[in-house]
Design a protein around this motif. Sequence first.
Motif, PDB file in Angstrom:
ATOM      1  N   CYS A   1      -9.227  18.065 -16.456  1.00  0.00           N
ATOM      2  CA  CYS A   1      -8.670  18.529 -15.191  1.00  0.00           C
ATOM      3  C   CYS A   1      -9.067  19.974 -14.920  1.00  0.00           C
ATOM      4  O   CYS A   1      -9.153  20.788 -15.846  1.00  0.00           O
ATOM      5  CB  CYS A   1      -7.140  18.444 -15.216  1.00  0.00           C
TER       6      CYS A   1
ATOM      7  N   TYR B   1      -9.327  10.760 -18.949  1.00  0.00           N
ATOM      8  CA  TYR B   1      -8.921   9.915 -17.823  1.00  0.00           C
ATOM      9  C   TYR B   1      -7.911  10.664 -16.980  1.00  0.00           C
ATOM     10  O   TYR B   1      -6.741  10.801 -17.340  1.00  0.00           O
ATOM     11  CB  TYR B   1      -8.313   8.591 -18.290  1.00  0.00           C
ATOM     12  N   ASN B   2      -8.358  11.166 -15.831  1.00  0.00           N
ATOM     13  CA  ASN B   2      -7.462  11.960 -14.992  1.00  0.00           C
ATOM     14  C   ASN B   2      -7.712  11.705 -13.513  1.00  0.00           C
ATOM     15  O   ASN B   2      -8.614  10.956 -13.140  1.00  0.00           O
ATOM     16  CB  ASN B   2      -7.588  13.450 -15.321  1.00  0.00           C
ATOM     17  N   GLY B   3      -6.900  12.343 -12.699  1.00  0.00           N
ATOM     18  CA  GLY B   3      -6.914  12.068 -11.266  1.00  0.00           C
ATOM     19  C   GLY B   3      -8.078  12.647 -10.497  1.00  0.00           C
ATOM     20  O   GLY B   3      -8.351  12.215  -9.368  1.00  0.00           O
TER      21      GLY B   3
ATOM     22  N   SER C   1      -2.568   8.753  -5.342  1.00  0.00           N
ATOM     23  CA  SER C   1      -1.479   8.293  -6.202  1.00  0.00           C
ATOM     24  C   SER C   1      -0.133   8.863  -5.763  1.00  0.00           C
ATOM     25  O   SER C   1       0.883   8.653  -6.425  1.00  0.00           O
ATOM     26  CB  SER C   1      -1.754   8.690  -7.659  1.00  0.00           C
TER      27      SER C   1
ATOM     28  N   LEU D   1      -4.554   9.964 -10.009  1.00  0.00           N
ATOM     29  CA  LEU D   1      -4.516   9.325 -11.319  1.00  0.00           C
ATOM     30  C   LEU D   1      -4.257   7.832 -11.160  1.00  0.00           C
ATOM     31  O   LEU D   1      -3.337   7.413 -10.464  1.00  0.00           O
ATOM     32  CB  LEU D   1      -3.405   9.958 -12.169  1.00  0.00           C
ATOM     33  N   GLY D   2      -5.110   7.050 -11.809  1.00  0.00           N
ATOM     34  CA  GLY D   2      -4.994   5.604 -11.721  1.00  0.00           C
ATOM     35  C   GLY D   2      -5.757   5.002 -10.561  1.00  0.00           C
ATOM     36  O   GLY D   2      -5.841   3.773 -10.444  1.00  0.00           O
TER      37      GLY D   2
ATOM     38  N   CYS E   1      -4.382  18.158 -10.348  1.00  0.00           N
ATOM     39  CA  CYS E   1      -4.984  17.126 -11.183  1.00  0.00           C
ATOM     40  C   CYS E   1      -4.005  16.735 -12.283  1.00  0.00           C
ATOM     41  O   CYS E   1      -3.403  17.597 -12.927  1.00  0.00           O
ATOM     42  CB  CYS E   1      -6.285  17.648 -11.793  1.00  0.00           C
ATOM     43  N   GLU E   2      -3.870  15.441 -12.530  1.00  0.00           N
ATOM     44  CA  GLU E   2      -2.992  14.942 -13.577  1.00  0.00           C
ATOM     45  C   GLU E   2      -3.783  14.070 -14.533  1.00  0.00           C
ATOM     46  O   GLU E   2      -4.695  13.359 -14.121  1.00  0.00           O
ATOM     47  CB  GLU E   2      -1.844  14.125 -12.978  1.00  0.00           C
ATOM     48  N   GLY E   3      -3.410  14.123 -15.808  1.00  0.00           N
ATOM     49  CA  GLY E   3      -4.028  13.257 -16.791  1.00  0.00           C
ATOM     50  C   GLY E   3      -4.851  14.005 -17.815  1.00  0.00           C
ATOM     51  O   GLY E   3      -5.199  15.170 -17.624  1.00  0.00           O
ATOM     52  N   PRO E   4      -5.196  13.357 -18.934  1.00  0.00           N
ATOM     53  CA  PRO E   4      -5.959  13.992 -20.013  1.00  0.00           C
ATOM     54  C   PRO E   4      -7.441  14.088 -19.699  1.00  0.00           C
ATOM     55  O   PRO E   4      -7.914  13.628 -18.651  1.00  0.00           O
ATOM     56  CB  PRO E   4      -5.714  13.056 -21.198  1.00  0.00           C
TER      57      PRO E   4
END
Length: 505
Positions: A466, A488-490, A330, A385-386, A482-485
């Motif tokens: 994360c 749902y994270n990277g 990402s 993430l994503g 790591c990004e995100g809750p």
Amino acid sequence: MTALSKRSRRLAAIPLGMALATAVVVVPGATASAAEVTAGAAADATQLSYVVNVRPGHGPSAKVKKAITEAGGTIVTSYDRIGVIVVHSANADFAPAIRRVRGVESAGATRTAPLPAQSTTDVGTPKVLSAEEIAAADAAEGKDPLESLQWDLPAIKADKAHEVSLGSPDVTVAVIDTGVDDTHPDIAPNFDRKASVNCVSGKPDTTDGAWRPGPTESPHGTHVAGEIAAAKNGVGVTGVAPGVKVSGIKVSTTAGFFYTEAVVCGFMWAAEHGVDVTNNSYYTDPWYFNCKNDPDQKALVEAITRASRYAEKKGTVNVAAAGNENYDLSADEITDPTSPNDTTPADRVIDPSKCLDIPTQLPGVVTVAATGAKGVKSSFSNHGLGVIDIAAPGGDSTRLQTPAPPATSGLILGPLPGGRWGYMAGTSMASPHVAGVAALIKSTHPYAPAPLVKALLYAQADATPCTDPYDLDGDGKADAVCEGPKNYNGFYGFGTADALDAVTK
């Protein structure tokens, strides 16, 4: 820990001091014989392979066929339902010429090396479990002899799932890979011959056994097949879904390259032969990332997108490995030093939102990151993430993530050709765990279409927060961010795959 192979995500190179021998985790494929290379070169010294994309649902028009011939091309095969034509040509200007023809939407060379692919370095022979090591394994009641060494099964609750269901023999998972040894005692009971084929040329070869790896070729596909569906039969290891069927769709050349025409053929074969799930533990050569602003690479993305989407419309869930370079997919930019890997690679800076790893980053494909024995992202696993949808065991250095006894290796144990077993690691090993869980979901919900199977896969995953800070080697520096809750994270996407929920919900 040494760096992973830059050739592919298929195997991690992890030197370990372990009680049990490990597989040599290196680039799959092996050196073709001199006679083979010489004979091929004599016949096709300057030819390249191309995909020509036209309007889906129609075969090539008479005008396009004529243009292909006039541009020095020969049609190898045509996948009319998706409008993809495989062509060989020795004309260096074939692609630019054919792109100017009315009715051609895109066209590009699938490789930079002439047919046949140039050979890579010989990978050698994997180290495998010895007879003494196999005999020393302590099998618990109701388990296969080597299952006690498979820390990865309880990591996704597959051991508990097997008490409820082993999966349905009406479900087939196709291993699109280097070939599968269907004579292996762990694979033979569950092998689906009708759904197996050799697609290396881009055109299906149904010769008996054509799906098997040659004696000097990579064991990768056999290992992957066993991770998915090794039979619970009192022999060797146990797969995530040991009651489902597994097939082999061979798409890798002798030299270890996975070219677009072969991958298209693989998805189309799966779509037309009742395959419920495909596992894709590779990237499509020769470009690690295919940039849509390059006309050749754009055509490769389009061809495989059409094929994978067609397979999903026919009911197939496509699962793919995220890759082994610890890239943040990402990020705004990534430096790719490996492409094109069939001739002379050079550093290039790419935007991963515009330059895609295929089939991993294609729409609808389940993208899988790897975790180690401690349930933390594997040191090598790509993330983002994503991009990452889900995570599963892919192994890691035993030094970095040590499994609980009686397991002794942080890598993943599975079958190898010739009735052997050995260890491998990589997101290549994570992806088949998810493919196996998807097969269990399909077994539980036999009429579920592919989008519903994927929705259940994500909804049933165990939310995994994360890892922060992510400092596996303890040197005080973050090895990745790591990004995100939690849900749902990277690193872990929707979470870690859950086999027990797959058979109970």
